[in-house]
Design an enzyme around this catalytic site. Sequence first.
Site: not given
Length: 414
Positions: A164, A190, A201, A287, A409, A414
Site C-alpha cells: 500500500t 507488507k 496493518t 510511513e 496519512n 485521495t
Amino acid sequence: MGKTTLLKPEKENSPFHIMTEGHITSAKGYKAGGLHCGIKYKRPDIGWVYSEVSANACAVYTTNRIQAAPLAVTQDSLSHGSLLQAVVVNSGNANACTGERGLNDAFEMRRLTAEQFQIPEFMVAVASTGVIGEVLPMDKVMCGIKQFHLKEADVEMFERAILTTDTGRKHVAVQVVIDGKTVTIGGAAKGSGMIHPNMATMLAFITTDANIDQQAFYPLLRQVTDHTFNMITVDGDTSTNDMVLALANGLAGNQPLNKDHPQWGIFLDAFTYVAQTLAKMIARDGEGATKLIEVEVNGATSKEAARRLSKAVVGSNLVKTAVFGCDPNWGRILCAAGYSGDLLDPDSMCVALGGIPIVQNGLPVPFDEHQVKAILRRETVHISIQLGDGDGDAVAWGCDLTYDYVKINASYRT
C-alpha cells in the site's frame, strides 16, 4: 523496484545460510504472481501464492475487535484440517466494515481462486489490505483472479501487489540443513503505517518446504510472532486486517519437526530470523520514516516487563521525534520507561545511545554532544536500557516520526 535490502546475520557463526535474493518462493514447490486488476489506478493490486502440494498451515490475526472479512474466510479455511494450497491477496481495499456483502465477496475470492487452481475451496486463504469501509470492485477482482496462471508466476509482482504505502518490497529467505536435507524458509510482507504491537496493518506470509508436525506448527508461529512482529510499532494504531500466515509443504523430505527433534532449535532460529527480518523491514519502512529505532532492555523483573518497557520507549512520539531531529533528549526515554506500567528503580537505570552511556544510575553523565548526534544520524539507532539485576530482557523496533507521516496519512484516501 524499491528498497529490498536484506539484513546480515545477527551472529557470524549462524547455523543457517541467508540467501542473497531470497523470496517466498525460494522453498521447494512454491510459486507466486501478481497483476493489476483495477483496484488501484495503475500499480499491481492482486496477487497469489501456490504450493504444488497441500501444506500444513497456521495463522495469527489482529487483536482488533473489528476484523475484516478476509480474516473470517481464512479462519474458515483453516478450520477444515489446517491445510492450504493457495493464498489470494489484494491491496488498495481492506474489505473491512463492509458487512454481509464484504463477507460474501471474500468467500467469492476464495471460490474463484480455488477454481482457477483446481483445488478445494477450503485450501485457499484470503487476505486484503487498503482503505476501510469501501466494498470491493468485484468485477475487477474477478477479472484479475481469472488471470492467475502458474506459467506466469513472478514473485516480484506478488511482492509489489500486496503493498500500500510501502516504499518497497519486503522479502527474505534462509536455508538450513535438517536430517541431511536442505530446508528453506522464505517470506514476504507488507506494512508501513497503522503498525503497533499485537499486530496491525501488516500482512506477512512465510513458506517452508520443511516437514513440520501440525501440532507443533501453530505454537511455533505464535512464539515467533510474539518476539518479532508483535515487537514493532510505527504509529500506535492496530488495524482490522493484519495476519501472519505460515505454510509448510514438507517437500524437503526431512523427518517431522517438533520439539523432540534434535534439530528443532536450529529450525526455530532460522524461522525466527525470517520473521524478525520482515518485522524490521516493516518498522524501518514506517510511513515517512528515515530511521529504524531498536530498543533493547535488560535487567527487568520479567520478560513481559521488559517487553512492555521496550515497546513503550520505541512507541513514544517524543522519543521518535527526538531521533528524527537527532536530539539526544534522554529525559524522553526515561519518561516513556516510567509510564510503561511496571515497577522499576529509577536510581538503578542506565541508558546508552549507540553504546555511549548518557544515563548512569538514574543520573545524566557527560557525553560528547556531536558524537551522540552523529549516532542519531545513522540509519539504525540503538537505545539500550539496563534496569537492574533481573533476568527479563526484550528488544522492540520502531521508526522515527517525521513531517512526511502526516502528509501521507492526511491524503491516504485521495
